[in-house]
Design a protein around this motif. Structure first.
Motif, PDB file in Angstrom:
ATOM      1  N   UNK A  21       0.843  -1.205   0.000  1.00  9.17           N
ATOM      2  CA  UNK A  21       0.000   0.000   0.000  1.00  9.17           C
ATOM      3  C   UNK A  21       0.872   1.246   0.000  1.00  9.17           C
ATOM      4  N   UNK A  22       1.927   1.262   0.788  1.00 14.22           N
ATOM      5  CA  UNK A  22       2.827   2.418   0.836  1.00 14.22           C
ATOM      6  C   UNK A  22       3.498   2.641  -0.506  1.00 14.22           C
ATOM      7  N   UNK A  23       3.943   1.568  -1.154  1.00 16.70           N
ATOM      8  CA  UNK A  23       4.592   1.693  -2.468  1.00 16.70           C
ATOM      9  C   UNK A  23       3.601   2.225  -3.504  1.00 16.70           C
ATOM     10  N   UNK A  24       2.392   1.724  -3.496  1.00 16.10           N
ATOM     11  CA  UNK A  24       1.378   2.202  -4.447  1.00 16.10           C
ATOM     12  C   UNK A  24       1.058   3.676  -4.209  1.00 16.10           C
ATOM     13  N   UNK A  28       1.619   6.818  -6.792  1.00 18.80           N
ATOM     14  CA  UNK A  28       0.533   7.724  -7.160  1.00 18.80           C
ATOM     15  C   UNK A  28       0.863   9.175  -6.844  1.00 18.80           C
ATOM     16  N   UNK A  29       1.524   9.396  -5.702  1.00 13.87           N
ATOM     17  CA  UNK A  29       1.828  10.766  -5.300  1.00 13.87           C
ATOM     18  C   UNK A  29       2.965  11.375  -6.106  1.00 13.87           C
ATOM     19  N   UNK A  30       4.023  10.619  -6.331  1.00 12.01           N
ATOM     20  CA  UNK A  30       5.223  11.183  -6.945  1.00 12.01           C
ATOM     21  C   UNK A  30       5.391  10.814  -8.412  1.00 12.01           C
ATOM     22  N   UNK A  31       4.785   9.767  -8.861  1.00 14.69           N
ATOM     23  CA  UNK A  31       4.944   9.337 -10.243  1.00 14.69           C
ATOM     24  C   UNK A  31       6.198   8.485 -10.400  1.00 14.69           C
ATOM     25  N   UNK A  35      10.450   8.963  -8.501  1.00 12.66           N
ATOM     26  CA  UNK A  35      10.915   8.047  -7.456  1.00 12.66           C
ATOM     27  C   UNK A  35      12.432   7.851  -7.492  1.00 12.66           C
ATOM     28  N   UNK A  36      13.060   7.588  -8.652  1.00  7.90           N
ATOM     29  CA  UNK A  36      14.530   7.428  -8.645  1.00  7.90           C
ATOM     30  C   UNK A  36      15.272   8.668  -8.149  1.00  7.90           C
ATOM     31  N   UNK A  37      14.773   9.839  -8.478  1.00  8.77           N
ATOM     32  CA  UNK A  37      15.396  11.079  -8.001  1.00  8.77           C
ATOM     33  C   UNK A  37      15.293  11.179  -6.485  1.00  8.77           C
ATOM     34  N   UNK A  38      14.145  10.818  -5.940  1.00  5.49           N
ATOM     35  CA  UNK A  38      13.961  10.854  -4.490  1.00  5.49           C
ATOM     36  C   UNK A  38      14.884   9.857  -3.794  1.00  5.49           C
ATOM     37  N   UNK A  39      15.017   8.662  -4.343  1.00  3.96           N
ATOM     38  CA  UNK A  39      15.885   7.649  -3.743  1.00  3.96           C
ATOM     39  C   UNK A  39      17.357   8.053  -3.833  1.00  3.96           C
TER      40      UNK A  39
END
Length: 64
Positions: A21-24, A28-31, A35-39
Motif C-alpha cells: 500500500x505504501x509503495x502504491x 501515485x503521489x510522486x509518479x 521516485x529514482x530522483x527521491x531515492x
C-alpha cells in the motif's frame, strides 16, 4: 520499555500488505519518474550523515 510496548500495540508491525500500500501510494503521489530522483537524494543524504557521524567533513576529505 513503555515506548516499545506502545508502538507494538498501537502501531503494529509492517507486513506485506502495508508495504504494498505504501509503495502504491508513493507511485501515485510522486509518479514513476520522480521516485529514482527521491531515492538518489535519500542515498546522498544517508552517505553525508554517515560521513558526519564518523567525524569527517567534506573539507577534510578534499585535503586527503
Amino acid at each position: 520499555m513503555n515506548f516499545i510496548l506502545f508502538s507494538l500495540i498501537f502501531l503494529g508491525t509492517f507486513g506485506t500488505t502495508e508495504i504494498v500500500v505504501i509503495v502504491i501510494l508513493a507511485l501515485l503521489l510522486f509518479g514513476g519518474k520522480k521516485i529514482p530522483e527521491l531515492m538518489r537524494g535519500l542515498g546522498t543524504g544517508l552517505k553525508e550523515f554517515k560521513k558526519a557521524s564518523e567525524g569527517k567533513s567534506s573539507e577534510e576529505e578534499e585535503k586527503e
